[in-house]
Design a protein around this motif. Structure first.
Motif, PDB file in Angstrom:
ATOM      1  N   GLU A  77       0.855  -1.192   0.000  1.00 37.55           N
ATOM      2  CA  GLU A  77       0.000   0.000   0.000  1.00 37.55           C
ATOM      3  C   GLU A  77       0.885   1.235   0.000  1.00 37.55           C
ATOM      4  N   TRP A  85      -6.330   0.522   0.704  1.00 36.20           N
ATOM      5  CA  TRP A  85      -7.201  -0.641   0.591  1.00 36.20           C
ATOM      6  C   TRP A  85      -8.490  -0.375   1.347  1.00 36.20           C
ATOM      7  N   VAL A  87     -11.361  -2.361   2.783  1.00 35.97           N
ATOM      8  CA  VAL A  87     -11.512  -3.768   3.149  1.00 35.97           C
ATOM      9  C   VAL A  87     -12.916  -4.082   3.637  1.00 35.97           C
ATOM     10  N   ALA A 130     -10.908  -6.771  -0.702  1.00 35.21           N
ATOM     11  CA  ALA A 130     -10.374  -5.414  -0.631  1.00 35.21           C
ATOM     12  C   ALA A 130     -10.266  -4.840  -2.035  1.00 35.21           C
ATOM     13  N   TYR A 132      -8.342  -1.504  -4.009  1.00 37.50           N
ATOM     14  CA  TYR A 132      -7.298  -0.490  -3.848  1.00 37.50           C
ATOM     15  C   TYR A 132      -7.697   0.734  -4.644  1.00 37.50           C
ATOM     16  N   THR A 145      -7.928  -5.381  -7.101  1.00 37.58           N
ATOM     17  CA  THR A 145      -8.743  -6.007  -6.060  1.00 37.58           C
ATOM     18  C   THR A 145      -8.007  -7.208  -5.475  1.00 37.58           C
TER      19      THR A 145
END
Length: 153
Positions: A77, A85, A87, A130, A132, A145
């Motif tokens: 990240e 992310w 989540v 998750a 991104y 993803t």
């Protein structure tokens, strides 16, 4: 000369006092044949649960694991770009903690790793997913993803 003798007398008296104190600090050995009790260690912590660690290479996998297992998911990240992310986790996974680990480099804007910790809390199926993206942008379908399915037994 008298003063020198009195200094020696004080030193000798102090040395004798130390010897007597030292002799009083020693312990006597137990009589032969007397058993000495050995303390039995007591377990204060329960046995550790199984730990499972996942990352980007586990994307779209289904994993079977026992109830009570610790689950750690680590994904790259870089929040300095605005991306993070987003989540979602389902029932069966109990959230424990999440942490962003900054890079060890001094480079401005370098990315790190985001780590999520869960507990496989109950039997059944569970999912971690998750996406991104930047939180202020709409989902376009081109985002990165990550998802995993868990069968908890």
């Amino acid at each position: 000369m008298v003063q020198k003798k009195s200094i020696y007398a004080v030193l000798v008296a102090g040395l004798l006092a130390l010897c007597m104190l030292g002799a009083g600090c020693t312990s006597q050995p137990a009589e032969p044949g007397t058993p000495t009790a050995t303390p039995t260690p007591v377990a204060t912590t329960p046995p550790a649960a199984e730990e499972f660690v996942f990352n980007e290479t586990n994307n779209n996998e289904t994993i079977t694991l026992p109830v009570g297992s610790a689950i750690t998911i680590s994904l790259d990240e870089n929040p300095t770009t605005g991306y993070e992310w987003n989540v979602t986790s389902s029932a069966g996974l109990e959230y424990v903690n999440d942490t962003y680990i900054a890079p060890e480099t001094g480079l401005v804007g370098a990315g790190g790793v985001h780590v999520w910790e869960y507990l496989a809390a109950e039997e059944g199926s569970a999912e971690f997913s998750a996406i991104y993206k930047r939180p202020w942008e709409n989902v376009t379908g081109n985002e990165t993803t990550f998802s995993m399915a868990f069968v908890i037994e």
